[in-house]
Write a protein that holds these residues in place. Sequence first.
Motif, PDB file in Angstrom:
ATOM      1  N   ALA A  59       0.817  -1.217   0.000  1.00 53.98           N
ATOM      2  CA  ALA A  59       0.000   0.000   0.000  1.00 53.98           C
ATOM      3  C   ALA A  59       0.851   1.269   0.000  1.00 53.98           C
ATOM      4  O   ALA A  59       0.483   2.277  -0.618  1.00 53.98           O
ATOM      5  CB  ALA A  59      -0.937  -0.006   1.204  1.00 53.98           C
ATOM      6  N   HIS A  60       1.984   1.233   0.676  1.00 56.58           N
ATOM      7  CA  HIS A  60       2.857   2.410   0.744  1.00 56.58           C
ATOM      8  C   HIS A  60       4.048   2.301  -0.215  1.00 56.58           C
ATOM      9  O   HIS A  60       4.995   3.090  -0.124  1.00 56.58           O
ATOM     10  CB  HIS A  60       3.354   2.604   2.177  1.00 56.58           C
ATOM     11  CG  HIS A  60       2.254   2.825   3.172  1.00 56.58           C
ATOM     12  ND1 HIS A  60       1.436   3.940   3.145  1.00 56.58           N
ATOM     13  CD2 HIS A  60       1.805   2.055   4.196  1.00 56.58           C
ATOM     14  CE1 HIS A  60       0.544   3.869   4.122  1.00 56.58           C
ATOM     15  NE2 HIS A  60       0.752   2.724   4.773  1.00 56.58           N
ATOM     16  N   HIS A  61       3.978   1.341  -1.119  1.00 61.98           N
ATOM     17  CA  HIS A  61       5.056   1.137  -2.086  1.00 61.98           C
ATOM     18  C   HIS A  61       4.466   0.910  -3.484  1.00 61.98           C
ATOM     19  O   HIS A  61       4.744  -0.112  -4.125  1.00 61.98           O
ATOM     20  CB  HIS A  61       5.915  -0.061  -1.674  1.00 61.98           C
ATOM     21  CG  HIS A  61       6.430   0.012  -0.272  1.00 61.98           C
ATOM     22  ND1 HIS A  61       7.558   0.720   0.081  1.00 61.98           N
ATOM     23  CD2 HIS A  61       5.939  -0.525   0.880  1.00 61.98           C
ATOM     24  CE1 HIS A  61       7.768   0.609   1.378  1.00 61.98           C
ATOM     25  NE2 HIS A  61       6.796  -0.142   1.887  1.00 61.98           N
ATOM     26  N   PRO A  62       3.655   1.843  -3.978  1.00 66.04           N
ATOM     27  CA  PRO A  62       2.990   1.625  -5.267  1.00 66.04           C
ATOM     28  C   PRO A  62       3.969   1.468  -6.429  1.00 66.04           C
ATOM     29  O   PRO A  62       3.710   0.707  -7.361  1.00 66.04           O
ATOM     30  CB  PRO A  62       2.105   2.867  -5.428  1.00 66.04           C
ATOM     31  CG  PRO A  62       2.742   3.905  -4.549  1.00 66.04           C
ATOM     32  CD  PRO A  62       3.303   3.155  -3.386  1.00 66.04           C
ATOM     33  N   GLY A  63       5.075   2.197  -6.398  1.00 63.50           N
ATOM     34  CA  GLY A  63       6.056   2.060  -7.471  1.00 63.50           C
ATOM     35  C   GLY A  63       6.667   0.674  -7.501  1.00 63.50           C
ATOM     36  O   GLY A  63       6.868   0.085  -8.570  1.00 63.50           O
ATOM     37  N   ASP A  64       6.953   0.153  -6.316  1.00 62.42           N
ATOM     38  CA  ASP A  64       7.473  -1.207  -6.189  1.00 62.42           C
ATOM     39  C   ASP A  64       6.499  -2.219  -6.794  1.00 62.42           C
ATOM     40  O   ASP A  64       6.895  -3.125  -7.525  1.00 62.42           O
ATOM     41  CB  ASP A  64       7.675  -1.537  -4.701  1.00 62.42           C
ATOM     42  CG  ASP A  64       9.124  -1.852  -4.376  1.00 62.42           C
ATOM     43  OD1 ASP A  64       9.991  -1.609  -5.227  1.00 62.42           O
ATOM     44  OD2 ASP A  64       9.377  -2.337  -3.258  1.00 62.42           O
ATOM     45  N   TRP A  65       5.230  -2.072  -6.452  1.00 62.30           N
ATOM     46  CA  TRP A  65       4.214  -3.021  -6.924  1.00 62.30           C
ATOM     47  C   TRP A  65       4.091  -2.946  -8.442  1.00 62.30           C
ATOM     48  O   TRP A  65       3.997  -3.981  -9.118  1.00 62.30           O
ATOM     49  CB  TRP A  65       2.876  -2.735  -6.254  1.00 62.30           C
ATOM     50  CG  TRP A  65       1.772  -3.664  -6.639  1.00 62.30           C
ATOM     51  CD1 TRP A  65       0.542  -3.333  -7.110  1.00 62.30           C
ATOM     52  CD2 TRP A  65       1.779  -5.103  -6.568  1.00 62.30           C
ATOM     53  NE1 TRP A  65      -0.220  -4.452  -7.346  1.00 62.30           N
ATOM     54  CE2 TRP A  65       0.515  -5.564  -7.021  1.00 62.30           C
ATOM     55  CE3 TRP A  65       2.724  -6.042  -6.175  1.00 62.30           C
ATOM     56  CZ2 TRP A  65       0.182  -6.911  -7.101  1.00 62.30           C
ATOM     57  CZ3 TRP A  65       2.396  -7.396  -6.250  1.00 62.30           C
ATOM     58  CH2 TRP A  65       1.140  -7.818  -6.701  1.00 62.30           C
TER      59      TRP A  65
END
Length: 323
Positions: free
Chosen positions: A119-125
């Motif tokens: 949720a706090h790592h959208p770029g990662d996802w």
Amino acid sequence: MLDPARSYDLIGDVHGCAHTLEHLLDRLGYHKLGGVWRHPSRMAVFLGDVIDRGPRIREALHLVHDMVEAGQALCIMGNHEFNALGWSTPAPPGSGKQYVREHTPRHARLIDETLSQFAHHPGDWHDFLQWFYEMPLFVDAGRFRVVHACWDGALIDLLRRQHPDGCVDEHFVQAAAVSGSFACMAFDRLLRGTDMRLPHGLTMTSGDGLTRSFFRTKFWEDDPQTYGDIVFQPDALPEPVAKTPLTPVEKNTLLRYGIDEPLLFVGHYWRSGKPAPIRQNLACLDYSAVLCGKLVAYRLDQETRLDPRKFVWVDVERPEALQ
């Protein structure tokens, strides 16, 4: 894609158990150097389902991804990676769906833990979703094969003509939104396995709380006689159903992976007990690590028949979140 002369460590479904995976890699003789787990002479092959359910999904993905990028591992696609792509990919016009994998409560339940941890790592996802397209649906290394759930030679031959390296693209995922399409059939067969409808309209509620009208079936039995001879899932069939004879039509629809075919490694099926071959050329390496089972590897060298002594595992005695 794989050097048939090299030695490999084939590893079953991780499902976000990053710490357990580190324990297994350590037991297999891998060491973390430069931020990547490496072995001086071997390579890891992950059988898919790195995501969902477990407490450290993001960490597990980074660990496996970094090994792959460094040439220390290969990871094939599992049904959970496909589910994530389907969840995130708009369905094509005219399919009657908004997304390839519809956002139903049942589907949301399966991916919720993954989405929460990112949720706090959208770029990662976003980056990992793109990486999932680089995961082949199957690998045929000649003397051995890997697929997440089921090797269907005829279907794989057709798929190989379109995608020789086993990797698909967004258009192929979108095509899977249409029930009965080749893409839908390929994902379902290779990543979920074969199944059969329960007789007389019966349904079963499995250990994971989902109610199903189908049960998973073996794809290697030579001469099964009853439903009980072909069931391949953690939940047993009710005794009257297990004793029900298979009809000639049902027998003819069963897939058969021959005893003389190359070694085959699968995950997916939530096995239990002591890891061992299913047949001399077939092993399932999913032993329910995320449910306090075992995270299992098979150490493959040059053998052409499976050696029961070459299974290596880590027992998960309590949920990884509490470790």
